[in-house]
Design a protein around this motif. Structure first.
Motif, PDB file in Angstrom:
ATOM      1  N   ILE A  97       0.695  -1.091  -0.179  1.00 16.86           N
ATOM      2  CA  ILE A  97      -0.017  -0.031   0.096  1.00 16.86           C
ATOM      3  C   ILE A  97       0.507   1.112  -0.030  1.00 16.86           C
ATOM      4  O   ILE A  97       0.930   2.437  -0.747  1.00 16.86           O
ATOM      5  N   ALA A  98       2.390   0.999   0.714  1.00 18.22           N
ATOM      6  CA  ALA A  98       3.075   2.206   0.984  1.00 18.22           C
ATOM      7  C   ALA A  98       3.359   2.901  -0.726  1.00 18.22           C
ATOM      8  O   ALA A  98       3.781   3.830  -1.512  1.00 18.22           O
ATOM      9  N   ASN A  99       3.347   2.135  -1.864  1.00 19.04           N
ATOM     10  CA  ASN A  99       3.449   2.253  -2.895  1.00 19.04           C
ATOM     11  C   ASN A  99       2.473   3.315  -3.721  1.00 19.04           C
ATOM     12  O   ASN A  99       2.641   3.617  -4.801  1.00 19.04           O
ATOM     13  N   LEU A 100       1.545   3.190  -3.711  1.00 15.39           N
ATOM     14  CA  LEU A 100       0.050   3.583  -3.973  1.00 15.39           C
ATOM     15  C   LEU A 100       0.957   5.383  -3.799  1.00 15.39           C
ATOM     16  O   LEU A 100       0.887   6.090  -2.965  1.00 15.39           O
ATOM     17  N   ARG A 101      -0.052   5.919  -5.073  1.00 13.33           N
ATOM     18  CA  ARG A 101       0.181   7.941  -4.625  1.00 13.33           C
ATOM     19  C   ARG A 101      -0.839   7.824  -4.435  1.00 13.33           C
ATOM     20  O   ARG A 101      -0.825   9.433  -3.558  1.00 13.33           O
ATOM     21  N   ALA A 102      -1.960   7.669  -4.032  1.00 11.73           N
ATOM     22  CA  ALA A 102      -3.374   7.850  -3.920  1.00 11.73           C
ATOM     23  C   ALA A 102      -2.857   7.513  -2.202  1.00 11.73           C
ATOM     24  O   ALA A 102      -3.668   6.317  -2.117  1.00 11.73           O
ATOM     25  N   PRO A 103      -3.252   8.347  -1.672  1.00 12.45           N
ATOM     26  CA  PRO A 103      -3.131   7.845  -0.118  1.00 12.45           C
ATOM     27  C   PRO A 103      -4.545   7.085   0.452  1.00 12.45           C
ATOM     28  O   PRO A 103      -5.960   7.247   0.672  1.00 12.45           O
ATOM     29  N   GLY A 104      -4.138   6.523   2.336  1.00 12.14           N
ATOM     30  CA  GLY A 104      -5.495   6.035   2.036  1.00 12.14           C
ATOM     31  C   GLY A 104      -5.755   4.713   1.823  1.00 12.14           C
ATOM     32  O   GLY A 104      -5.506   4.596   1.046  1.00 12.14           O
ATOM     33  N   GLU A 105      -6.285   3.619   3.336  1.00 14.79           N
ATOM     34  CA  GLU A 105      -6.281   1.909   2.663  1.00 14.79           C
ATOM     35  C   GLU A 105      -7.749   2.276   1.853  1.00 14.79           C
ATOM     36  O   GLU A 105      -8.475   1.753   1.798  1.00 14.79           O
ATOM     37  N   HIS A 106      -8.852   3.457   2.417  1.00 19.13           N
ATOM     38  CA  HIS A 106     -10.090   3.743   1.447  1.00 19.13           C
ATOM     39  C   HIS A 106      -9.525   3.442  -0.602  1.00 19.13           C
ATOM     40  O   HIS A 106     -10.294   2.847  -1.329  1.00 19.13           O
ATOM     41  N   ASN A 107      -8.013   3.918  -0.016  1.00 12.21           N
ATOM     42  CA  ASN A 107      -8.269   4.005  -2.424  1.00 12.21           C
ATOM     43  C   ASN A 107      -7.465   2.432  -2.238  1.00 12.21           C
ATOM     44  O   ASN A 107      -6.666   2.359  -3.330  1.00 12.21           O
ATOM     45  N   ALA A 108      -6.835   1.803  -1.231  1.00 13.58           N
ATOM     46  CA  ALA A 108      -5.939   1.180  -1.837  1.00 13.58           C
ATOM     47  C   ALA A 108      -6.745  -0.073  -2.033  1.00 13.58           C
ATOM     48  O   ALA A 108      -7.077  -1.560  -2.466  1.00 13.58           O
ATOM     49  N   ALA A 135     -17.724  10.884   4.207  1.00 13.85           N
ATOM     50  CA  ALA A 135     -16.307  10.894   3.030  1.00 13.85           C
ATOM     51  C   ALA A 135     -14.976  11.346   3.618  1.00 13.85           C
ATOM     52  O   ALA A 135     -14.004  11.813   4.518  1.00 13.85           O
ATOM     53  N   THR A 136     -15.683  12.436   5.306  1.00 16.81           N
ATOM     54  CA  THR A 136     -15.070  13.723   5.392  1.00 16.81           C
ATOM     55  C   THR A 136     -13.889  12.726   6.771  1.00 16.81           C
ATOM     56  O   THR A 136     -13.410  13.034   6.991  1.00 16.81           O
ATOM     57  N   LEU A 137     -15.033  11.591   7.303  1.00 15.57           N
ATOM     58  CA  LEU A 137     -14.188  10.752   8.264  1.00 15.57           C
ATOM     59  C   LEU A 137     -13.431   9.458   7.615  1.00 15.57           C
ATOM     60  O   LEU A 137     -12.328   9.582   8.330  1.00 15.57           O
ATOM     61  N   ALA A 138     -13.444   9.303   6.781  1.00 18.10           N
ATOM     62  CA  ALA A 138     -12.906   8.706   5.971  1.00 18.10           C
ATOM     63  C   ALA A 138     -11.330   9.339   5.970  1.00 18.10           C
ATOM     64  O   ALA A 138     -10.195   8.620   6.302  1.00 18.10           O
ATOM     65  N   ALA A 139     -11.656  10.492   5.353  1.00 19.63           N
ATOM     66  CA  ALA A 139      -9.885  11.578   4.865  1.00 19.63           C
ATOM     67  C   ALA A 139      -9.074  12.058   6.507  1.00 19.63           C
ATOM     68  O   ALA A 139      -8.136  11.571   6.479  1.00 19.63           O
ATOM     69  N   LEU A 140     -10.380  12.023   7.544  1.00 21.19           N
ATOM     70  CA  LEU A 140      -9.726  12.276   9.148  1.00 21.19           C
ATOM     71  C   LEU A 140      -9.050  10.983   9.325  1.00 21.19           C
ATOM     72  O   LEU A 140      -8.062  10.632   9.278  1.00 21.19           O
ATOM     73  N   HIS A 141      -9.992   9.711   9.270  1.00 26.41           N
ATOM     74  CA  HIS A 141      -8.784   8.181   9.545  1.00 26.41           C
ATOM     75  C   HIS A 141      -7.681   8.304   8.970  1.00 26.41           C
ATOM     76  O   HIS A 141      -6.451   7.811   9.270  1.00 26.41           O
ATOM     77  N   THR A 142      -7.525   8.477   7.450  1.00 29.14           N
ATOM     78  CA  THR A 142      -6.302   8.311   6.739  1.00 29.14           C
ATOM     79  C   THR A 142      -5.249   9.645   7.111  1.00 29.14           C
ATOM     80  O   THR A 142      -3.789   9.315   6.863  1.00 29.14           O
ATOM     81  N   LEU A 143      -5.505  10.149   8.054  1.00 29.74           N
ATOM     82  CA  LEU A 143      -4.641  11.530   8.736  1.00 29.74           C
ATOM     83  C   LEU A 143      -4.355  11.207  10.127  1.00 29.74           C
ATOM     84  O   LEU A 143      -3.567  12.361  10.879  1.00 29.74           O
ATOM     85  N   GLU A 144      -4.072  10.747  10.088  1.00 25.54           N
ATOM     86  CA  GLU A 144      -4.796  10.236  11.944  1.00 25.54           C
ATOM     87  C   GLU A 144      -3.370   9.886  12.289  1.00 25.54           C
ATOM     88  O   GLU A 144      -2.107   9.717  11.487  1.00 25.54           O
ATOM     89  N   GLY A 145      -3.188  10.697  13.354  1.00 25.28           N
ATOM     90  CA  GLY A 145      -0.954  11.220  13.768  1.00 25.28           C
ATOM     91  C   GLY A 145      -0.991  12.442  13.490  1.00 25.28           C
ATOM     92  O   GLY A 145       0.160  12.301  13.787  1.00 25.28           O
ATOM     93  N   ARG A 146      -1.471  13.445  12.620  1.00 28.77           N
ATOM     94  CA  ARG A 146      -0.750  13.806  12.307  1.00 28.77           C
ATOM     95  C   ARG A 146      -2.041  15.292  12.503  1.00 28.77           C
ATOM     96  O   ARG A 146      -2.730  15.365  13.593  1.00 28.77           O
ATOM     97  N   ALA A 147      -1.438  16.566  13.243  1.00 32.55           N
ATOM     98  CA  ALA A 147      -2.082  17.615  13.780  1.00 32.55           C
ATOM     99  C   ALA A 147      -3.013  18.292  12.830  1.00 32.55           C
ATOM    100  O   ALA A 147      -2.160  18.886  11.092  1.00 32.55           O
ATOM    101  N   VAL A 148      -4.515  18.206  12.864  1.00 33.58           N
ATOM    102  CA  VAL A 148      -5.129  18.550  11.775  1.00 33.58           C
ATOM    103  C   VAL A 148      -6.341  19.548  11.821  1.00 33.58           C
ATOM    104  O   VAL A 148      -7.153  19.171  12.300  1.00 33.58           O
ATOM    105  N   THR A 149      -6.561  20.446  11.303  1.00 34.53           N
ATOM    106  CA  THR A 149      -7.317  21.494  10.976  1.00 34.53           C
ATOM    107  C   THR A 149      -8.530  21.683  10.447  1.00 34.53           C
ATOM    108  O   THR A 149      -8.265  21.473   8.756  1.00 34.53           O
TER     109      THR A 149
END
Length: 456
Positions: free
Chosen positions: A262-273, A329-343
């Protein structure tokens, strides 16, 4: 599969025909009909602002700058409507009851292409990326593949073209207009577009019309409700389960076989995988070598406005997820960015969607900051405050971006993932995404459209 009674372009000869809608779909319908029936009289219903452009587009058109009512439509034998025109408008329902044939560019294309090998992809989220991935993977094998439909190229623009494989995205506005397909794919199913369909249940029913015309059906096994809804299909397959293409331990797998990290995907996140799993599964089912195609996932360029990293500017990382038009969809985006300081910036046009799942998640696992804006911003903010979740309110996107700059720490991430449509402030989600990029300090012209549309 349901019985299907197609109306072909040739069947419009000697009919009184109205075109309703003058977007790209409407233009494609006019051009396709003109190419085969050049002498046919056509009437176009469009907005008053579009009248001059429409007359310049086709001088032979009879152009009416108005939304037709039942009386106006009663003058015609056939109405060809654009996808954005709800099939449940009273004028169209009355026309149907009066025996007037209501069709669309999608339906006309299917009637013209009865022998095409078609994979039709739908879903509340993931359908565009999955369709584009399927085309990308097939082309990596040398398969002449069409990429069209709701993704950005009306099918009628390709009505005279041929392809070995048609990768077609269908929105919920179009699934009821499709003819038989070799494979129908469902990436997900949540509530959306309630203003077009009228209710959550009718939205789901309209989506599931694709299953009725699909010889084989491929569904997301991680969604129990989708599995339940499609359980009666006689030839249903699944992705996302351990028997087929799925994700496990950081890799895309086919059964027990590790295929792609999955790390080799340019499209980020498990949902894209998971979208990649859907595309690989579809390729397999259609008889192509998915294992051979899988390495080309590394070259797939993410679609714009879908968790699109814009880069670093003014000490912040900026991510454009303007395509996000549901709270899920917003929840999915936030899950992808877990561990980061996100606004995260949420809000937009209010279609009355239920934000309770989002609110419950924010109560338990809130990001660094939430800024609510747009027409439904106050409603979202109120619901969040009711459960004690912190939120800031701003009137519009520009004010929200300005506030996000003040509350996000250096090196933090500012994410536009509105969970709502754009129509309160912008023409569409792409227009919103480009404005967000400009507000962040990037050149919006660098956000190109979707690559690979058409036949290659």
């Amino acid at each position: 599969m349901k019985a299907w009674s197609p109306l072909r372009i040739a069947d419009l000869a000697d009919k009184r025909v109205a075109i309703w809608g003058f977007g790209r779909e409407g233009k494609a319908a006019i051009a396709a009909i003109r190419s085969r029936l050049p002498g046919l009289s056509l009437t176009l219903f469009c907005s008053d602002a579009e009248v001059a452009v429409a007359k310049a587009f086709d001088a032979a058109l009879s152009v009416r700058g108005e939304e037709p009512d039942a009386t106006a439509l009663a003058m015609f034998d056939v109405v060809v409507k654009s996808p954005g025109i709800s099939a449940y408008k009273p004028a169209l329902l009355a026309a149907h009851e009066a025996g007037i044939r209501v069709t669309s560019g999608t339906a006309l294309w299917f009637a013209e292409k009865p022998d095409a090998r078609i994979v039709a992809v739908t879903g509340t989220k993931g359908k565009s990326t999955t369709t584009a991935l399927l085309a990308h993977l097939a082309r990596s094998l040398g398969v002449r593949t069409a990429l069209a439909g709701n993704i950005g190229m009306p099918l009628l623009e390709l009505v005279d073209e041929s392809a070995e494989l048609w990768a077609i995205e269908l929105s919920s506005f179009q699934t009821g207009e499709a003819g038989p397909v070799e494979l129908g794919v469902f990436t997900s199913l949540y509530e959306e577009h309630l203003d077009w369909h009228g209710s959550r249940e009718r939205y789901i029913e309209d989506k599931l019309k694709l299953a009725d015309v699909s010889k084989q059906l491929l569904v997301n096994a991680t969604q129990p409700s989708l599995l339940e809804r499609t359980a009666q299909h006689p030839h249903r397959l699944a992705f996302g389960n351990v028997q087929g293409w799925h994700i496990a331990d950081g890799s895309i797998r086919r059964g027990t076989q590790v295929v792609f990290p999955i790390a080799n995907l340019r499209a980020p996140g498990e949902h894209n995988a998971l979208n990649a799993c859907a595309a690989l599964s579809a390729l397999d089912i259609m008889g192509f070598d998915a294992l051979k195609a899988a390495p080309s996932l590394a070259e797939f360029r993410p679609l714009p406005h879908r968790l699109q990293p814009l880069g670093e500017h003014d000490g912040f990382q900026w991510i454009n997820d303007s395509i996000s038009t549901t709270p899920q969809a917003t929840l999915a985006a936030l899950h992808t960015l877990e561990g980061r300081a996100v606004t995260v910036i949420v809000g937009g046009h209010d279609r009355g969607l239920d934000w309770q799942d989002f609110v419950a998640e924010m109560k338990a696992h809130a990001p660094h900051a939430i800024v609510a804006q747009g027409a439904n911003g106050p409603r979202i903010a109120r619901t969040l405050r009711d459960v004690g979740a912190a939120v800031e309110e701003r009137t519009d996107l520009a004010a929200a971006v300005a506030h996000a700059r003040t509350v996000t720490p250096d090196g933090g991430t500012i994410l536009l993932s509105p969970g709502a449509p754009s129509f309160d402030q912008f023409h569409d989600y792409a227009d919103r995404g480009r404005h967000f990029a400009e507000m962040a300090g990037f050149n919006a012209h660098d956000i190109i459209g979707i690559e690979g549309l058409g036949i290659h």
